[in-house]
Scaffold this motif. Sequence first.
Motif, PDB file in Angstrom:
ATOM      1  N   GLY A  60       0.815  -1.208   0.000  1.00 24.29           N
ATOM      2  CA  GLY A  60       0.000   0.000   0.000  1.00 24.29           C
ATOM      3  C   GLY A  60       0.849   1.259   0.000  1.00 24.29           C
ATOM      4  O   GLY A  60       0.572   2.214  -0.738  1.00 24.29           O
ATOM      5  N   THR A  61       1.910   1.278   0.805  1.00 21.53           N
ATOM      6  CA  THR A  61       2.757   2.459   0.908  1.00 21.53           C
ATOM      7  C   THR A  61       3.565   2.675  -0.366  1.00 21.53           C
ATOM      8  O   THR A  61       3.793   3.818  -0.783  1.00 21.53           O
ATOM      9  N   LEU A  62       3.992   1.583  -1.003  1.00 21.93           N
ATOM     10  CA  LEU A  62       4.747   1.706  -2.251  1.00 21.93           C
ATOM     11  C   LEU A  62       3.882   2.306  -3.360  1.00 21.93           C
ATOM     12  O   LEU A  62       4.341   3.163  -4.126  1.00 21.93           O
ATOM     13  N   VAL A  63       2.623   1.877  -3.434  1.00 24.12           N
ATOM     14  CA  VAL A  63       1.698   2.462  -4.421  1.00 24.12           C
ATOM     15  C   VAL A  63       1.499   3.952  -4.116  1.00 24.12           C
ATOM     16  O   VAL A  63       1.473   4.791  -5.018  1.00 24.12           O
ATOM     17  N   VAL A 298      -5.829  -0.684  -3.096  1.00 28.17           N
ATOM     18  CA  VAL A 298      -4.944  -1.778  -3.521  1.00 28.17           C
ATOM     19  C   VAL A 298      -4.342  -2.465  -2.308  1.00 28.17           C
ATOM     20  O   VAL A 298      -4.267  -3.697  -2.238  1.00 28.17           O
ATOM     21  N   GLY A 299      -3.914  -1.665  -1.321  1.00 26.04           N
ATOM     22  CA  GLY A 299      -3.341  -2.235  -0.106  1.00 26.04           C
ATOM     23  C   GLY A 299      -4.327  -3.119   0.626  1.00 26.04           C
ATOM     24  O   GLY A 299      -3.974  -4.203   1.110  1.00 26.04           O
ATOM     25  N   THR A 300      -5.586  -2.685   0.702  1.00 24.70           N
ATOM     26  CA  THR A 300      -6.621  -3.468   1.378  1.00 24.70           C
ATOM     27  C   THR A 300      -6.891  -4.782   0.649  1.00 24.70           C
ATOM     28  O   THR A 300      -6.997  -5.845   1.275  1.00 24.70           O
ATOM     29  N   THR A 301      -7.007  -4.710  -0.681  1.00 19.08           N
ATOM     30  CA  THR A 301      -7.276  -5.914  -1.479  1.00 19.08           C
ATOM     31  C   THR A 301      -6.120  -6.908  -1.365  1.00 19.08           C
ATOM     32  O   THR A 301      -6.342  -8.106  -1.142  1.00 19.08           O
ATOM     33  N   ALA A 302      -4.899  -6.411  -1.507  1.00 21.67           N
ATOM     34  CA  ALA A 302      -3.728  -7.292  -1.388  1.00 21.67           C
ATOM     35  C   ALA A 302      -3.618  -7.842   0.027  1.00 21.67           C
ATOM     36  O   ALA A 302      -3.300  -9.022   0.228  1.00 21.67           O
ATOM     37  N   GLY A 303      -3.898  -6.984   1.021  1.00 25.73           N
ATOM     38  CA  GLY A 303      -3.826  -7.420   2.404  1.00 25.73           C
ATOM     39  C   GLY A 303      -4.784  -8.548   2.724  1.00 25.73           C
ATOM     40  O   GLY A 303      -4.444  -9.489   3.454  1.00 25.73           O
ATOM     41  N   ALA A 304      -5.992  -8.472   2.167  1.00 22.89           N
ATOM     42  CA  ALA A 304      -6.983  -9.534   2.398  1.00 22.89           C
ATOM     43  C   ALA A 304      -6.498 -10.852   1.818  1.00 22.89           C
ATOM     44  O   ALA A 304      -6.680 -11.917   2.423  1.00 22.89           O
ATOM     45  N   LEU A 305      -5.874 -10.803   0.653  1.00 23.32           N
ATOM     46  CA  LEU A 305      -5.358 -12.029   0.037  1.00 23.32           C
ATOM     47  C   LEU A 305      -4.172 -12.585   0.840  1.00 23.32           C
ATOM     48  O   LEU A 305      -4.001 -13.804   0.943  1.00 23.32           O
ATOM     49  N   LEU A 306      -3.376 -11.699   1.397  1.00 22.99           N
ATOM     50  CA  LEU A 306      -2.224 -12.130   2.196  1.00 22.99           C
ATOM     51  C   LEU A 306      -2.642 -12.638   3.574  1.00 22.99           C
ATOM     52  O   LEU A 306      -1.954 -13.468   4.172  1.00 22.99           O
TER      53      LEU A 306
END
Length: 440
Positions: A60-63, A298-306
């Motif tokens: 999320g921070t990189l985006v 994007v961070g939230t979506t990726a975080g849920a998958l992780l």
Amino acid sequence: MRDFFRLKEHHSNLKKEVLAGLTTFSTMAYILAVNPMILSKTGMDFNALITATALAAAIGTLVMGLYARLPIGLAPGMGLNAFFAYTIVLGMGYSWQFALTAVFLEGIIFIFLSLFHIREAIINSIPENLKHAISVGIGLLIALIGMANAGIIETGMRHVGEGRLEGVILKIGHITGPGPLIALTGLVVSAVLMYRKVNAALLLGILAATLAGIPLGITAWPASGSLISLPPSLGPIAFQLEFSKVFTMDMVVILFTLLMVNLFDTVGTLIGLCSKAGLLDAQGRIPRAKQALFADAVGTTAGALLGTSVVTAYVESASGIASGGRTGLTAVTVAAMFLLALFFAPLFAMIPPAATAPALIMVGMLMMGAVVKINFEDTTEAIPAFLAIVMMPYTYSIAEGIVFGMLSYVLLKVFTGQHRKISPVMYVLSVLFVLSFLLQ
């Protein structure tokens, strides 16, 4: 790199941005321990959660740094992780896999809302007076968080039987205890260095407090004896979504709650931080707001998958901004530190919460500066601003402060015949706020 991040345009340089990123990370690093502690109550693997938290924050921070080019760090949000664990799983009885599915769906919805400029329209609909008030309210909130982390203040409530409480809500803590002492040491160091225009003042204050904590027993060497470790596996929690109960009324309520809380947490944080950094344009708008809002989606979506809860912008980013961070390079530095933390978690775990308190208290003071820009002559402007300011620390929520500020603004303008000053978006939001209260 200088041209991409426009360092010259923002009167910044590589050293200043990197130091700002280190300062922001040091005030956010607590989430690497706190988020796994909360989410593991659901039965999720604690060690895997450390890796998921660091990766979700880094993504999320990189985006945010490369796409929005703003000096703001993101990570799984406090409050939202508690809603995940204590309400959805432990309270409503759903599995943590179901809760991750709700977070994943919220992230997808936020991506679409960001792409179609809906979240950006919400930000632009907030009156300028309220934007200044949000900045001040966030300052009070993060100063409160810092003082509570250090034990400078504590609750005065106590149980007197049958669930009843008595006493004052807050009182001064044991001010001569180790926590307050190292926090006050760091505060003095930070204040003196800031007076002398040292860019790394807040970071050096944190380091001074951490060192002062060694003889006081607050700063401890890692139990493993090593400062380096391999990242734990994500296997137990990654890609564990459960769609079997998606089409239920409970999911509707859960999604609505997540959307409302996260929307205004992020909106409020972005407004407050960009105001502090002097990044708002002449109309009070956030630069590249669409990209910034896309980053947390994007961070939230990726975080849920992780395997972790909702990712949101962090108010602690104000510490890096106060250290001179003005561009996305600050955020890129924060993201890099979260990735490094996967291998140096014991080192970052050495920094006690009390040592980060000086940075949060100093930033709270700096963010108070926006109060002079608020119009207190017009009651219909002053009361909404005042409510937004005080409700943030009093409710421990940026979102609640915005709700009280915006609802009172709409009501006062309507009842005083100034309805033309209210945008259609504000009317829609007011209805959604009322629905949110009813659902709660």
